[in-house]
Scaffold this motif. Structure first.
Motif, PDB file in Angstrom:
ATOM      1  N   LYS A 114     -16.504   8.308   4.306  1.00 25.66           N
ATOM      2  CA  LYS A 114     -16.294   9.739   4.037  1.00 25.66           C
ATOM      3  C   LYS A 114     -17.303  10.128   2.959  1.00 25.66           C
ATOM      4  O   LYS A 114     -17.182   9.711   1.814  1.00 25.66           O
ATOM      5  CB  LYS A 114     -14.861   9.962   3.553  1.00 25.66           C
ATOM      6  CG  LYS A 114     -14.492  11.405   3.336  1.00 25.66           C
ATOM      7  CD  LYS A 114     -13.013  11.503   2.994  1.00 25.66           C
ATOM      8  CE  LYS A 114     -12.647  12.923   2.617  1.00 25.66           C
ATOM      9  NZ  LYS A 114     -11.249  12.985   2.137  1.00 25.66           N
TER      10      LYS A 114
ATOM     11  N   GLN B 295     -15.000   6.704   0.369  1.00 22.95           N
ATOM     12  CA  GLN B 295     -14.133   5.671   0.945  1.00 22.95           C
ATOM     13  C   GLN B 295     -14.531   5.463   2.400  1.00 22.95           C
ATOM     14  O   GLN B 295     -15.244   6.268   2.987  1.00 22.95           O
ATOM     15  CB  GLN B 295     -12.668   6.073   0.859  1.00 22.95           C
ATOM     16  CG  GLN B 295     -12.348   7.318   1.691  1.00 22.95           C
ATOM     17  CD  GLN B 295     -10.852   7.573   1.792  1.00 22.95           C
ATOM     18  OE1 GLN B 295     -10.246   8.051   0.860  1.00 22.95           O
ATOM     19  NE2 GLN B 295     -10.284   7.243   2.936  1.00 22.95           N
TER      20      GLN B 295
ATOM     21  N   ALA C 190     -10.527   2.208   5.715  1.00 23.26           N
ATOM     22  CA  ALA C 190      -9.453   1.417   5.099  1.00 23.26           C
ATOM     23  C   ALA C 190      -8.777   2.181   3.970  1.00 23.26           C
ATOM     24  O   ALA C 190      -7.580   2.010   3.728  1.00 23.26           O
ATOM     25  CB  ALA C 190     -10.010   0.086   4.578  1.00 23.26           C
ATOM     26  N   GLY C 191      -9.516   3.010   3.253  1.00 21.89           N
ATOM     27  CA  GLY C 191      -8.949   3.796   2.157  1.00 21.89           C
ATOM     28  C   GLY C 191      -9.089   3.115   0.807  1.00 21.89           C
ATOM     29  O   GLY C 191      -9.275   1.898   0.713  1.00 21.89           O
ATOM     30  N   VAL C 192      -8.973   3.928  -0.239  1.00 19.40           N
ATOM     31  CA  VAL C 192      -9.242   3.472  -1.609  1.00 19.40           C
ATOM     32  C   VAL C 192      -8.364   2.279  -1.996  1.00 19.40           C
ATOM     33  O   VAL C 192      -8.839   1.294  -2.566  1.00 19.40           O
ATOM     34  CB  VAL C 192      -9.041   4.627  -2.610  1.00 19.40           C
ATOM     35  CG1 VAL C 192      -9.255   4.144  -4.038  1.00 19.40           C
ATOM     36  CG2 VAL C 192      -9.994   5.778  -2.303  1.00 19.40           C
ATOM     37  N   LEU C 193      -7.079   2.373  -1.693  1.00 18.90           N
ATOM     38  CA  LEU C 193      -6.138   1.327  -2.121  1.00 18.90           C
ATOM     39  C   LEU C 193      -6.499  -0.032  -1.519  1.00 18.90           C
ATOM     40  O   LEU C 193      -6.620  -1.039  -2.229  1.00 18.90           O
ATOM     41  CB  LEU C 193      -4.730   1.750  -1.703  1.00 18.90           C
ATOM     42  CG  LEU C 193      -3.571   1.003  -2.328  1.00 18.90           C
ATOM     43  CD1 LEU C 193      -3.398   1.432  -3.779  1.00 18.90           C
ATOM     44  CD2 LEU C 193      -2.288   1.281  -1.562  1.00 18.90           C
ATOM     45  N   LYS C 194      -6.688  -0.074  -0.210  1.00 16.73           N
ATOM     46  CA  LYS C 194      -7.007  -1.342   0.457  1.00 16.73           C
ATOM     47  C   LYS C 194      -8.381  -1.850   0.033  1.00 16.73           C
ATOM     48  O   LYS C 194      -8.588  -3.057  -0.119  1.00 16.73           O
ATOM     49  CB  LYS C 194      -6.946  -1.173   1.980  1.00 16.73           C
ATOM     50  CG  LYS C 194      -5.542  -1.036   2.532  1.00 16.73           C
ATOM     51  CD  LYS C 194      -5.538  -1.225   4.061  1.00 16.73           C
ATOM     52  CE  LYS C 194      -4.132  -1.138   4.627  1.00 16.73           C
ATOM     53  NZ  LYS C 194      -3.649   0.265   4.676  1.00 16.73           N
TER      54      LYS C 194
ATOM     55  N   PRO D 197       0.627   9.269 -12.424  1.00 18.08           N
ATOM     56  CA  PRO D 197      -0.687   9.078 -13.051  1.00 18.08           C
ATOM     57  C   PRO D 197      -1.001  10.223 -14.010  1.00 18.08           C
ATOM     58  O   PRO D 197      -0.564  11.354 -13.809  1.00 18.08           O
ATOM     59  CB  PRO D 197      -1.661   9.097 -11.871  1.00 18.08           C
ATOM     60  CG  PRO D 197      -0.841   8.973 -10.637  1.00 18.08           C
ATOM     61  CD  PRO D 197       0.510   9.531 -10.982  1.00 18.08           C
TER      62      PRO D 197
ATOM     63  N   ARG E 168      -4.292  12.027 -15.281  1.00 20.28           N
ATOM     64  CA  ARG E 168      -5.718  12.095 -14.940  1.00 20.28           C
ATOM     65  C   ARG E 168      -6.562  12.452 -16.152  1.00 20.28           C
ATOM     66  O   ARG E 168      -6.041  12.884 -17.183  1.00 20.28           O
ATOM     67  CB  ARG E 168      -5.924  13.144 -13.852  1.00 20.28           C
ATOM     68  CG  ARG E 168      -4.998  13.012 -12.650  1.00 20.28           C
ATOM     69  CD  ARG E 168      -5.521  12.053 -11.619  1.00 20.28           C
ATOM     70  NE  ARG E 168      -4.547  11.840 -10.534  1.00 20.28           N
ATOM     71  CZ  ARG E 168      -4.731  10.988  -9.541  1.00 20.28           C
ATOM     72  NH1 ARG E 168      -5.826  10.256  -9.476  1.00 20.28           N
ATOM     73  NH2 ARG E 168      -3.818  10.823  -8.613  1.00 20.28           N
TER      74      ARG E 168
ATOM     75  N   PHE F  55      -4.241   5.794 -10.724  1.00 15.48           N
ATOM     76  CA  PHE F  55      -3.346   4.731 -10.300  1.00 15.48           C
ATOM     77  C   PHE F  55      -4.134   3.435 -10.207  1.00 15.48           C
ATOM     78  O   PHE F  55      -5.211   3.407  -9.615  1.00 15.48           O
ATOM     79  CB  PHE F  55      -2.736   5.088  -8.951  1.00 15.48           C
ATOM     80  CG  PHE F  55      -1.779   4.063  -8.417  1.00 15.48           C
ATOM     81  CD1 PHE F  55      -0.459   4.042  -8.855  1.00 15.48           C
ATOM     82  CD2 PHE F  55      -2.188   3.125  -7.485  1.00 15.48           C
ATOM     83  CE1 PHE F  55       0.439   3.094  -8.366  1.00 15.48           C
ATOM     84  CE2 PHE F  55      -1.304   2.177  -6.991  1.00 15.48           C
ATOM     85  CZ  PHE F  55       0.016   2.163  -7.428  1.00 15.48           C
TER      86      PHE F  55
ATOM     87  N   ASP G  74      -3.954   7.164   0.172  1.00 16.09           N
ATOM     88  CA  ASP G  74      -2.757   6.433  -0.242  1.00 16.09           C
ATOM     89  C   ASP G  74      -1.966   7.202  -1.299  1.00 16.09           C
ATOM     90  O   ASP G  74      -2.459   7.430  -2.397  1.00 16.09           O
ATOM     91  CB  ASP G  74      -3.163   5.072  -0.783  1.00 16.09           C
ATOM     92  CG  ASP G  74      -4.009   4.303   0.216  1.00 16.09           C
ATOM     93  OD1 ASP G  74      -3.463   3.925   1.256  1.00 16.09           O
ATOM     94  OD2 ASP G  74      -5.213   4.113  -0.042  1.00 16.09           O
TER      95      ASP G  74
ATOM     96  N   VAL H  17      -4.219   8.023  -4.650  1.00 13.44           N
ATOM     97  CA  VAL H  17      -5.123   7.267  -5.515  1.00 13.44           C
ATOM     98  C   VAL H  17      -6.244   8.179  -6.000  1.00 13.44           C
ATOM     99  O   VAL H  17      -6.715   8.067  -7.116  1.00 13.44           O
ATOM    100  CB  VAL H  17      -5.689   6.052  -4.744  1.00 13.44           C
ATOM    101  CG1 VAL H  17      -6.742   5.340  -5.556  1.00 13.44           C
ATOM    102  CG2 VAL H  17      -4.579   5.092  -4.383  1.00 13.44           C
TER     103      VAL H  17
END
Lengths: 374, 125
Positions: free
Chosen positions: A28, A40, A43-47, A301, A303, A324, B34, B59
């Motif tokens: 993206k 990202q 899979a996305g930021v977390l993974k 969170p 920021r 996070f 997420d 996130v």
């Protein structure tokens, strides 16, 4: 004119040599420091974050500035504008240092490697044009070449070394902050064992026309996944590393930013760097405020920009990075507080959406450092 | 049997008589990424259409969920506090945000049905 037409005042985004690969991988793409960069992948930021801590992540950091400094004494010349002991950096070693202004404010943070017959420096993307102008203005006895035809890849995580060893066995003997010119599949590269994640890993400067091939080769390894800027930010935040423009800038000194360790011992004694009077006074008497780690209680969170208050009391500071932490499994932040309130365990209030969220000062980093110190 | 409506802010609202359940769409959860924190409104809270009703943090960033219609909150989804990822896993079902009674059912006329929302989303890419 359609609504989506770029405004004439905004220059078109620059692209890195891996642009086509990012798009092919489903990255993206977002504007960052004048470049189209992947924030990202699918899979996305977390993974992506967790994968980097578990195995290895590949980051395109080609937007960063890469410069080569040559001359009679480029290290001595650079010492005029940074507080680090650059002349003490041995061939094959790298050091983190700071460009300072005359009032001790930080113009940028950078990595400087001694490559034997020259210095190799890596600058922040958003600062690189100003940095290069600053370097040229102050280092008139040094020849500066910007390596615009080089990409920069970062391979980070516990599996990074094993993966890179399959292409360049000599990296096995490198330690954290070692730097070395070597060939990867016949392509001349400059490799440092360093990064921005708190993990073991490497940054690889590679000719632009060979970058995509190298990236594909690394990604072909089952342990390696592509990682975007989103996870790069959460990884560095958990590692307690500063983001220039957020945690440090021209209004913060190295002492306030808890970066006194970047001041060379002999440099402190000589006081021969920009802003030395202010910086050494803060070093001696203590700064008025200090950058600290902050752990919000609960899950919300806090920021960047969140006001920090004394518990039930007045405003005392501000969060400079926050979000996070996927490895911490909770919110993490950094910010500036008055020095008397900088001790770990100190209770703070974070003002999120008009309410006080309880938080505590904690030691940095949030996650244990795992660089390969040999 | 409830009727499903959608807003341009990517919320869904399932209406059954004068009560409704509100959540965010699959498109919205994909855009957010997420989800790591959700704050839902407490029972009894009165919301005017467009009021900030809930907070959702991924996130990447914080976002607000606005009241798609006016009314009073009956219940917030308490399970989301400990399992915010439910919003990603089941946005249209277990990941609901709050239930409310509607004070003006004519406000529903401004919302989209499934077909209109699908073409709205298709036009965004």
């Amino acid at each position: 004119m359609s609504e989506s037409a770029a405004s004439p005042s905004e220059p078109p985004l620059r692209t890195t040599p891996l642009d086509a690969l990012h798009r092919e991988l489903g990255g993206k793409m977002v504007p960052f420091a004048g470049y189209a960069m992947p924030v990202q992948y699918p899979a996305g930021v977390l993974k992506e974050h967790l994968h980097t801590r578990a195995k290895a992540g590949l980051f395109d950091v080609s937007h960063m500035g890469q410069v080569r400094l040559t001359g009679d004494d480029p290290a001595g010349a650079l010492e005029r504008i940074v507080p680090g002991a650059i002349r003490a950096v041995k061939p094959g070693r790298q050091r983190y240092t700071l460009l300072l202004n005359e009032t001790g404010g930080i113009l940028d943070d950078l990595m400087v490697a001694n490559a034997g017959d020259h210095l190799f420096a890596v600058l922040n993307a958003a600062c690189k044009a100003e940095d290069i102008a600053h370097l040229r203005a102050h280092l008139t006895d040094v020849d500066l070449v910007e390596l615009t035809e080089h990409a920069l890849l970062a391979l980070q995580g516990p599996a990074a070394a094993a993966v890179l060893e399959t292409l360049a066995p000599e990296v096995a003997t490198m330690r954290f902050m070692d730097a070395c010119a070597l060939e990867i599949r016949g392509v001349p590269c400059f490799v440092t064992r360093s990064g921005y994640t708190g993990e073991d890993g490497f940054e690889i400067s590679v000719p632009a026309d060979a970058a995509e091939d190298l990236a594909r080769t690394l990604l072909a390894h089952e342990d390696v996944a592509p990682i975007g800027l989103g996870a790069r930010d959460s990884l560095r935040l958990e590692a307690g590393l500063c983001l220039y423009g957020s945690d440090i800038d021209t209004t913060t000194t190295p002492i306030e930013a808890d970066l006194a360790w970047t001041l060379g011992k002999a440099r402190r004694e000589a006081g021969d760097f920009p802003g030395a009077e202010i910086i050494l006074e803060q070093l001696r008497d203590g700064p008025g405020r200090k950058r600290v780690g902050i752990r919000p209680e609960g899950r919300a969170p806090a920021r960047a920009g969140t006001p920090i208050h004394a518990p039930g009391g007045e405003a005392i500071g501000v969060v400079t990075s926050g979000g996070f932490g996927p490895t911490v499994e909770g919110p993490v932040a950094m910010g500036y507080v008055p020095a008397p309130l900088a001790a770990p365990g100190t209770e703070l209030d974070l003002m999120v959406r008009g309410r006080a969220l309880p938080a505590r000062v904690v030691s940095l980093p949030f996650t244990p450092p795992r660089q390969h110190r040999g | 049997m409830s009727t499903l409506y959608f807003t341009e802010d990517h919320e869904w609202i399932a209406v059954d008589g004068d009560t409704a359940t509100v959540g965010i769409t699959d498109y919205a959860q994909k855009q957010l990424g997420d989800v790591v924190f959700v704050e839902v409104p407490e029972a009894g809270k009165t919301l005017a259409k467009g009021d900030e009703a809930a907070v959702i943090e991924s996130v990447k960033a914080a976002s607000e969920v606005y009241a798609p219609v006016s009314g009073a909150v009956i219940e917030g989804n308490a399970d989301l506090a400990d399992a915010p990822a439910t919003v990603n896993e089941s946005p249209m079902d277990d990941g609901w945000f709050f239930k409310m009674t509607l004070s003006d059912t004519s406000e529903l006329d401004d919302l989209m049905d499934q077909e209109a929302y699908d073409s709205f989303v298709a036009g965004l890419d």
